[in-house]
Design a protein around this motif. Structure first.
Motif, PDB file in Angstrom:
ATOM      1  N   THR A 199       0.682  -1.330   0.307  1.00  0.00           N
ATOM      2  CA  THR A 199      -0.498  -0.215   0.080  1.00  0.00           C
ATOM      3  C   THR A 199       0.727   1.575  -0.289  1.00  0.00           C
ATOM      4  OG1 THR A 199      -0.168   0.236   2.361  1.00  0.00           O
ATOM      5  CG2 THR A 199      -1.577  -1.287   1.403  1.00  0.00           C
ATOM      6  N   PHE A 200       2.320   1.655   0.067  1.00  0.00           N
ATOM      7  CA  PHE A 200       2.630   2.521   0.389  1.00  0.00           C
ATOM      8  C   PHE A 200       3.650   2.472  -1.517  1.00  0.00           C
ATOM      9  CE2 PHE A 200       2.246   1.383   4.944  1.00  0.00           C
ATOM     10  CZ  PHE A 200       2.673   2.391   5.469  1.00  0.00           C
ATOM     11  N   LEU A 201       3.649   1.848  -1.922  1.00  0.00           N
ATOM     12  CA  LEU A 201       4.012   1.803  -2.769  1.00  0.00           C
ATOM     13  C   LEU A 201       3.176   2.378  -4.135  1.00  0.00           C
ATOM     14  CD1 LEU A 201       5.616  -1.967  -3.077  1.00  0.00           C
ATOM     15  CD2 LEU A 201       7.193   0.294  -2.150  1.00  0.00           C
ATOM     16  N   ARG A 202       4.541   3.531  -5.390  1.00  0.00           N
ATOM     17  CA  ARG A 202       3.828   3.668  -6.418  1.00  0.00           C
ATOM     18  C   ARG A 202       3.973   3.061  -7.721  1.00  0.00           C
ATOM     19  NH1 ARG A 202       0.515   8.127  -4.889  1.00  0.00           N
ATOM     20  NH2 ARG A 202       1.228   9.207  -3.330  1.00  0.00           N
ATOM     21  N   SER A 203       5.013   2.871  -7.787  1.00  0.00           N
ATOM     22  CA  SER A 203       5.852   1.256  -9.466  1.00  0.00           C
ATOM     23  C   SER A 203       5.551   0.218  -8.889  1.00  0.00           C
ATOM     24  CB  SER A 203       6.438   2.873 -10.013  1.00  0.00           C
ATOM     25  OG  SER A 203       7.312   2.806  -8.946  1.00  0.00           O
ATOM     26  N   PHE A 204       5.785  -0.150 -10.339  1.00  0.00           N
ATOM     27  CA  PHE A 204       6.645  -1.643  -9.916  1.00  0.00           C
ATOM     28  C   PHE A 204       8.536  -1.604  -9.380  1.00  0.00           C
ATOM     29  CE2 PHE A 204       2.727  -2.642 -12.276  1.00  0.00           C
ATOM     30  CZ  PHE A 204       2.167  -3.940 -11.468  1.00  0.00           C
ATOM     31  N   SER A 205       8.766  -0.227  -9.974  1.00  0.00           N
ATOM     32  CA  SER A 205      10.790  -0.296  -9.721  1.00  0.00           C
ATOM     33  C   SER A 205      10.498  -0.447  -8.684  1.00  0.00           C
ATOM     34  CB  SER A 205      10.904   0.672 -10.336  1.00  0.00           C
ATOM     35  OG  SER A 205      10.630   2.084  -9.327  1.00  0.00           O
TER      36      SER A 205
END
Length: 252
Positions: free
Chosen positions: A162-168
């Motif tokens: 839930t804290f992530l914005r991209s697959f990187s």
């Protein structure tokens, strides 16, 4: 688990029916380590003494690998797939148009991840039995301990995502899981780490490995209550964080 969360779990079950090779793939790496322990490393190490109990090396390492297998299945089921549905396909926005809450979504996804990790653990237990590394009926304790391990890591995986914005950001995920895998007393007794043993005990997987090892050996001790408490508390914390975060992201 509420009825709404069950619907989400059913949806995941329909996907699993057609993608079961992907589901069981999480057990591949631990299986390779098990094979190495059985036909390679174990031949050099021989028997190992842990807390005064002497056992073949494969009997020692097997429970650790089983716990790691449960972790792997649960983590990967609640990270990459969840991020896609949350940030890109916006699946959860559509789901919330039905009578479901963010908490229902979290419970459904975490339950699905826990089931995947548990399935991996059961399959790995069968392989352990084939290698002769399940010396008694106590080996069946691997199933509930594996389920609790999978539930904990599914909760933590969901909260993390839930804290992530991209697959990187997932470039770091294998680094984290491998570090836990190698430094959680999976292959050696915690005493072998010397002055770093206290750091090893900070690993969530360490507590799962320790509980799995003593449960399968039938040597339950007071310390196992502490290991169980850690797994339960981390599960609760993961569920709480994931529910709060998902609500803030979807109900803005």
């Amino acid at each position: 688990m509420g009825v709404q969360a069950l619907h989400l779990l059913e949806r995941k079950g329909l996907w699993v029916r057609h993608a079961w090779p992907i589901v069981v793939s999480g057990a591949t790496e631990p299986l390779l380590y098990l094979a190495a322990a059985a036909v390679g490393i174990g031949q050099f190490v021989g028997d190992i003494s842990v807390d005064g109990q002497v056992m073949p090396y494969i009997d020692f390492v097997g429970p650790g690998l089983l716990a790691a297998t449960a972790m792997s299945g649960a983590v990967f089921d609640t990270t990459i797939d969840v991020l896609w549905r949350l940030r890109f396909s916006r699946t959860y926005d559509s789901i919330l148009s039905a009578p479901m809450s963010p908490t229902d979504v979290v419970v459904g996804e975490v339950s699905a991840g826990a089931l995947r990790g548990t399935l991996n653990a059961v399959l790995f237990l069968v392989v352990l039995a084939a290698f002769g590394a399940v010396p008694s009926a106590w080996g069946l304790m691997a199933i509930p301990v594996g389920a609790l391990t999978a539930l904990m890591f599914a909760s933590l995986g969901m909260a993390f995502t839930t804290f992530l914005r991209s697959f990187s950001a997932f470039e770091w995920l294998p680094t984290v899981t491998t570090t836990l895998f190698l430094f959680s007393a999976t292959f050696f007794p915690v005493s072998a780490y010397g002055s770093a043993s206290s750091l090893v005990q900070l690993s969530p997987l360490y507590h799962a490995v320790a509980l799995m090892r003593s449960s399968m050996a039938g040597t339950i001790r007071l310390a196992d209550a502490g290991h169980t408490a850690v797994l339960v508390l981390l599960t609760a914390a993961g569920l709480w964080i994931a529910s709060r975060r998902l609500a803030s992201l979807l109900l803005r």
